[in-house]
Design a protein around this motif. Sequence first.
Motif, PDB file in Angstrom:
ATOM      1  N   HIS A 123      -5.625   6.979 -11.889  1.00  0.00           N
ATOM      2  CA  HIS A 123      -6.170   6.508 -11.071  1.00  0.00           C
ATOM      3  C   HIS A 123      -6.946   7.269 -10.232  1.00  0.00           C
ATOM      4  O   HIS A 123      -8.208   7.175  -9.659  1.00  0.00           O
ATOM      5  CB  HIS A 123      -5.085   6.048 -10.030  1.00  0.00           C
ATOM      6  N   PRO A 140      -7.904   1.591  -5.112  1.00  0.00           N
ATOM      7  CA  PRO A 140      -8.589   1.051  -4.022  1.00  0.00           C
ATOM      8  C   PRO A 140      -9.471   0.016  -4.339  1.00  0.00           C
ATOM      9  O   PRO A 140     -10.220   0.063  -5.587  1.00  0.00           O
ATOM     10  CB  PRO A 140      -9.286   2.066  -3.212  1.00  0.00           C
ATOM     11  N   ARG A 199      -0.574   6.067  -3.207  1.00  0.00           N
ATOM     12  CA  ARG A 199      -1.150   4.551  -3.728  1.00  0.00           C
ATOM     13  C   ARG A 199      -0.570   4.547  -5.071  1.00  0.00           C
ATOM     14  O   ARG A 199      -0.656   5.402  -5.831  1.00  0.00           O
ATOM     15  CB  ARG A 199      -2.715   4.386  -3.699  1.00  0.00           C
ATOM     16  N   ASP A 200      -0.264   3.117  -5.715  1.00  0.00           N
ATOM     17  CA  ASP A 200       0.008   2.861  -6.901  1.00  0.00           C
ATOM     18  C   ASP A 200      -0.959   2.064  -7.554  1.00  0.00           C
ATOM     19  O   ASP A 200      -0.608   1.658  -8.725  1.00  0.00           O
ATOM     20  CB  ASP A 200       1.557   2.353  -6.945  1.00  0.00           C
ATOM     21  N   ARG A 201      -2.088   1.941  -7.109  1.00  0.00           N
ATOM     22  CA  ARG A 201      -3.224   1.244  -7.471  1.00  0.00           C
ATOM     23  C   ARG A 201      -4.595   1.661  -7.071  1.00  0.00           C
ATOM     24  O   ARG A 201      -4.448   2.528  -6.224  1.00  0.00           O
ATOM     25  CB  ARG A 201      -3.091  -0.138  -7.123  1.00  0.00           C
ATOM     26  N   VAL A 238      -7.252  11.311  -0.841  1.00  0.00           N
ATOM     27  CA  VAL A 238      -6.591  10.110  -1.318  1.00  0.00           C
ATOM     28  C   VAL A 238      -5.361  10.381  -2.287  1.00  0.00           C
ATOM     29  O   VAL A 238      -5.888  10.541  -3.682  1.00  0.00           O
ATOM     30  CB  VAL A 238      -7.416   9.142  -2.089  1.00  0.00           C
ATOM     31  N   PHE A 287      -2.393   9.642  -5.037  1.00  0.00           N
ATOM     32  CA  PHE A 287      -1.921   8.636  -6.207  1.00  0.00           C
ATOM     33  C   PHE A 287      -0.579   8.798  -7.044  1.00  0.00           C
ATOM     34  O   PHE A 287      -0.383  10.137  -7.117  1.00  0.00           O
ATOM     35  CB  PHE A 287      -3.015   8.245  -7.259  1.00  0.00           C
ATOM     36  N   ARG A 288       0.087   7.838  -7.373  1.00  0.00           N
ATOM     37  CA  ARG A 288       1.139   8.168  -8.139  1.00  0.00           C
ATOM     38  C   ARG A 288       0.650   8.579  -9.418  1.00  0.00           C
ATOM     39  O   ARG A 288       1.578   9.061 -10.124  1.00  0.00           O
ATOM     40  CB  ARG A 288       2.176   7.173  -8.304  1.00  0.00           C
ATOM     41  N   GLU A 332     -12.019   1.263   0.027  1.00  0.00           N
ATOM     42  CA  GLU A 332     -11.316   0.561   1.184  1.00  0.00           C
ATOM     43  C   GLU A 332     -10.873   1.889   2.328  1.00  0.00           C
ATOM     44  O   GLU A 332     -10.434   1.535   3.377  1.00  0.00           O
ATOM     45  CB  GLU A 332     -10.027  -0.306   0.815  1.00  0.00           C
ATOM     46  N   PHE A 333     -10.703   3.008   1.612  1.00  0.00           N
ATOM     47  CA  PHE A 333     -10.451   4.264   2.609  1.00  0.00           C
ATOM     48  C   PHE A 333     -11.506   4.535   3.687  1.00  0.00           C
ATOM     49  O   PHE A 333     -11.266   5.319   4.579  1.00  0.00           O
ATOM     50  CB  PHE A 333      -9.752   5.428   1.883  1.00  0.00           C
ATOM     51  N   ALA A 348       1.408   6.738   2.164  1.00  0.00           N
ATOM     52  CA  ALA A 348      -0.254   6.578   1.731  1.00  0.00           C
ATOM     53  C   ALA A 348      -0.373   6.756   0.428  1.00  0.00           C
ATOM     54  O   ALA A 348      -1.538   6.626  -0.003  1.00  0.00           O
ATOM     55  CB  ALA A 348      -0.800   7.837   2.619  1.00  0.00           C
TER      56      ALA A 348
END
Length: 184
Positions: free
Chosen positions: A74, A117, A113-115, A67, A69-70, A150-151, A111
């Motif tokens: 997170h 899940p 994410r900036d938030r 998963v 992330f930026r 959610e993933f 894919a």
Amino acid sequence: MGWEPGNSARMRRRYQHLTGRVLRDTAAKVGGLLWPMAADGGEEATGAAQASAGGLVYVARIGEYLVPFRDRGHADFLMERWRSERPGQLAEVEEWERWKWEREGHGGPGAVRDRLPNRRVVHHAHAAFLPSGAREPATRLDPWSVDVWEFETDLYPDQVVRWGTLRRVGGVIDVRARARSKEP
């Protein structure tokens, strides 16, 4: 683009708007294709140019999932939550160059994410009923609810509630129900 002179400004505003991020990402990709090697820096400069064009992606490697992330916070939060809920399963954060994620990661730049899940609770129920209507003692243990992220799409029903029945030999009917909610 073949628009009439009087309508061209309106048509451009309507169909040619792009966000700053899309423009920057596109410019970085085109730049990488046009100038893959810096004239005086060789491979080292190329890696630096690619890194500066996209930055780092923090990849939470949790169980079988990757998963991206930026934000490192997170990824760390997700990893710690995974470890607390699934002890003994793999959970670590890796730093990837953005170009590496786009080349090797699943889903490409879309894919990342900036938030965090969303959490969901997926509820499960299983019962078997005898021909008389009496409930048969449970033959297997199904959890009544499982926290998922959610993933973990394999744990999601595609509808808010799904149920089904199956007739077994001897007139026994299996009933299974599955539902989801946003509440953690």
